[in-house]
Design an enzyme around this catalytic site. Structure first.
Site, PDB file in Angstrom:
ATOM      1  N   TYR A 257       8.650   1.985   6.780  1.00  0.00           N
ATOM      2  CA  TYR A 257       7.460   2.908   6.335  1.00  0.00           C
ATOM      3  C   TYR A 257       7.838   4.138   6.586  1.00  0.00           C
ATOM      4  O   TYR A 257       7.800   5.086   5.715  1.00  0.00           O
ATOM      5  CB  TYR A 257       6.405   2.476   7.198  1.00  0.00           C
ATOM      6  CG  TYR A 257       5.178   3.318   6.804  1.00  0.00           C
ATOM      7  CD1 TYR A 257       4.483   2.898   5.625  1.00  0.00           C
ATOM      8  CD2 TYR A 257       4.670   4.346   7.771  1.00  0.00           C
ATOM      9  CE1 TYR A 257       3.264   3.718   5.469  1.00  0.00           C
ATOM     10  CE2 TYR A 257       3.700   4.781   7.480  1.00  0.00           C
ATOM     11  CZ  TYR A 257       2.947   4.726   6.154  1.00  0.00           C
ATOM     12  OH  TYR A 257       1.660   5.563   5.708  1.00  0.00           O
TER      13      TYR A 257
ATOM     14  N   THR B 156      -8.553   2.712   8.366  1.00  0.00           N
ATOM     15  CA  THR B 156      -8.817   2.198   7.084  1.00  0.00           C
ATOM     16  C   THR B 156      -8.671   0.576   7.149  1.00  0.00           C
ATOM     17  O   THR B 156      -8.340   0.078   8.216  1.00  0.00           O
ATOM     18  CB  THR B 156      -7.746   2.624   6.281  1.00  0.00           C
ATOM     19  OG1 THR B 156      -6.309   2.028   6.576  1.00  0.00           O
ATOM     20  CG2 THR B 156      -7.499   4.064   5.981  1.00  0.00           C
TER      21      THR B 156
ATOM     22  N   ASP C  13      -5.915   1.368  -9.972  1.00  0.00           N
ATOM     23  CA  ASP C  13      -5.589   0.574  -8.501  1.00  0.00           C
ATOM     24  C   ASP C  13      -5.128  -0.801  -9.044  1.00  0.00           C
ATOM     25  O   ASP C  13      -5.464  -1.346 -10.335  1.00  0.00           O
ATOM     26  CB  ASP C  13      -6.952   0.329  -7.964  1.00  0.00           C
ATOM     27  CG  ASP C  13      -6.656  -0.120  -6.446  1.00  0.00           C
ATOM     28  OD1 ASP C  13      -6.553   0.858  -5.338  1.00  0.00           O
ATOM     29  OD2 ASP C  13      -6.371  -1.238  -6.205  1.00  0.00           O
TER      30      ASP C  13
ATOM     31  N   LYS D   9       8.252   7.505   3.654  1.00  0.00           N
ATOM     32  CA  LYS D   9       7.330   8.673   3.932  1.00  0.00           C
ATOM     33  C   LYS D   9       8.204   9.983   4.107  1.00  0.00           C
ATOM     34  O   LYS D   9       7.871  11.047   3.746  1.00  0.00           O
ATOM     35  CB  LYS D   9       6.193   8.517   5.027  1.00  0.00           C
ATOM     36  CG  LYS D   9       5.384   7.461   4.818  1.00  0.00           C
ATOM     37  CD  LYS D   9       4.496   7.650   3.335  1.00  0.00           C
ATOM     38  CE  LYS D   9       3.416   6.770   3.189  1.00  0.00           C
ATOM     39  NZ  LYS D   9       2.617   7.106   1.842  1.00  0.00           N
TER      40      LYS D   9
ATOM     41  N   ASP E 177      -0.342  -1.087 -11.917  1.00  0.00           N
ATOM     42  CA  ASP E 177       0.650  -1.550 -10.874  1.00  0.00           C
ATOM     43  C   ASP E 177       1.566  -0.375 -10.960  1.00  0.00           C
ATOM     44  O   ASP E 177       2.389  -0.452 -11.932  1.00  0.00           O
ATOM     45  CB  ASP E 177       1.135  -3.025 -11.245  1.00  0.00           C
ATOM     46  CG  ASP E 177       2.380  -3.422 -10.540  1.00  0.00           C
ATOM     47  OD1 ASP E 177       2.754  -2.502  -9.585  1.00  0.00           O
ATOM     48  OD2 ASP E 177       2.922  -4.491 -10.491  1.00  0.00           O
ATOM     49  N   VAL E 178       1.818   0.192  -9.941  1.00  0.00           N
ATOM     50  CA  VAL E 178       2.518   1.436  -9.717  1.00  0.00           C
ATOM     51  C   VAL E 178       4.102   0.973  -9.785  1.00  0.00           C
ATOM     52  O   VAL E 178       4.972   2.005  -9.761  1.00  0.00           O
ATOM     53  CB  VAL E 178       2.213   2.306  -8.664  1.00  0.00           C
ATOM     54  CG1 VAL E 178       0.992   2.997  -8.814  1.00  0.00           C
ATOM     55  CG2 VAL E 178       2.350   1.659  -7.382  1.00  0.00           C
TER      56      VAL E 178
ATOM     57  N   ASN F   7      -1.810   8.382  -4.285  1.00  0.00           N
ATOM     58  CA  ASN F   7      -2.016   7.827  -3.051  1.00  0.00           C
ATOM     59  C   ASN F   7      -1.567   6.462  -2.621  1.00  0.00           C
ATOM     60  O   ASN F   7      -1.412   6.105  -1.650  1.00  0.00           O
ATOM     61  CB  ASN F   7      -3.692   8.162  -2.748  1.00  0.00           C
ATOM     62  CG  ASN F   7      -4.320   7.238  -1.638  1.00  0.00           C
ATOM     63  OD1 ASN F   7      -3.973   7.791  -0.278  1.00  0.00           O
ATOM     64  ND2 ASN F   7      -4.730   6.019  -2.078  1.00  0.00           N
TER      65      ASN F   7
END
Length: 254
Positions: free
Chosen positions: A148, A183, A37, A152, A53-54, A83
Site C-alpha cells: 500500500y 471509513t 464508482d 501511495k 472500473d478504473v 480518489n
C-alpha cells in the site's frame, strides 16, 4: 460557501468514504458533481453516478465522456478528484506478484487512466484542478503496509510530476495525505482483527490528536485544493493526519 458555483467536478470512488464526502461537499458548495464508482447504485441527487472500473481504460473513457456530457459543461470539466483506491496489508514478503500488480493497477494506473481521459476537458476550463488522494503512508514508514505504501509513494511522485507537466496549461495538481480515516474500509479491517477494540485504540494512539480522521475532514482539504480560491497552490501535498507525519509529542504523563 459557493466557490464552486457554476463549476463541474468528477470524483472517482465517490460512492462511499472519502470520495462520497468530497462529492457531497463539492455539491453543497455549488458544483455539479458526477461520481464514478464500481457500484454507483447508492448515489442520488444532486450527485449523478456512473459505473466505471478504473483498471479498464475503455470503461474509464466511456464513463468520463458520459459524465462530462451529463454535467452539461459543453465538454468542460473543472475539477477531477482522483480518489478510487484499495488497501493492502503485510510486509514486502506477504503479497504475491498478482496482488502487487492488482493494487498498483487500481491505486496508481487507475489515476493515470482517469486523468488521461479528463485532461482534454480540463484544458477547456479556466479553473482546472486535479486532487489525488494519497496517504501519510507515502511519507511515513508504517508497519505491515509495504505494498500500500509503495502505491501511495507513487501517487505522491505522480502528483508532483503532473503538477510540473500541466502548470503552463493552467491545470493545478495537488494531493491530500490522510492519516487513518474512519471509513467503511478501515471498519472492515478492524472487524477482521483478533481484537477490534485494541486495534482501533492502537490506530487512534498513533495519531497525536488521539482519534481517527473523519472523511469530512479529508473532504474539506480536497475542496480547499480544488477551489478557485486556491489558484496559487499546485504541486502540494496537504497532510490531514492528526499530526501523524510532523509531530512528536511527549507522552501526556511526562
Amino acid at each position: 460557501m459557493s466557490d464552486f458555483e457554476g463549476l463541474t467536478a468528477l470524483v472517482t470512488g465517490g460512492a462511499s468514504g472519502i470520495g462520497r464526502a468530497a462529492a457531497d461537499l463539492l455539491a453543497e458548495r455549488g458544483a455539479r458533481v458526477a461520481v464514478l464508482d464500481l457500484d454507483p447504485s447508492s448515489v442520488g441527487a444532486p450527485l449523478t453516478g456512473y459505473r466505471a472500473d478504473v483498471t479498464d481504460d475503455t470503461s474509464v473513457r466511456a464513463a468520463v465522456a458520459a459524465a462530462v456530457d451529463g454535467l452539461g459543461g459543453h465538454g468542460v470539466l473543472d475539477v477531477l478528484v482522483n480518489n478510487a483506491g484499495i488497501g493492502a496489508q503485510g510486509t514486502v514478503e506477504a503479497n504475491s506478484d498478482d496482488e502487487w500488480h492488482r493494487v498498483f493497477d487500481v491505486n496508481v494506473l487507475g489515476m493515470v487512466r482517469t486523468a488521461r481521459a479528463c485532461l482534454p476537458h480540463l484544458r477547456a476550463s479556466a479553473h482546472a484542478a486535479i486532487v489525488n488522494t494519497c496517504s501519510v503512508a507515502a511519507t511515513a514508514g508504517l508497519p505491515q503496509r509495504a505494498l500500500y505504501s509503495a502505491t501511495k509513494g507513487a501517487v505522491y511522485s505522480l502528483t508532483l510530476a503532473m503538477a510540473a507537466d500541466h502548470v503552463h496549461e493552467g491545470i493545478r495538481v495537488n494531493c491530500v495525505n490522510p492519516g487513518t480515516v474512519d471509513t467503511p474500509w478501515v471498519g472492515r479491517l478492524l472487524d477482521a482483527a483478533d481484537d477490534p477494540a485494541a486495534e482501533r485504540a492502537a490506530l487512534e494512539a498513533r495519531q497525536p490528536t488521539g482519534r481517527l480522521v473523519s472523511a469530512a475532514e479529508v473532504a474539506g482539504a480536497i475542496a480547499y485544493l480544488a477551489s478557485p480560491l486556491s489558484g496559487a497552490t499546485t504541486g502540494t501535498a496537504l497532510a490531514v493526519d492528526g499530526g501523524m507525519q510532523g509531530l512528536r509529542p511527549r507522552p501526556a504523563d511526562r
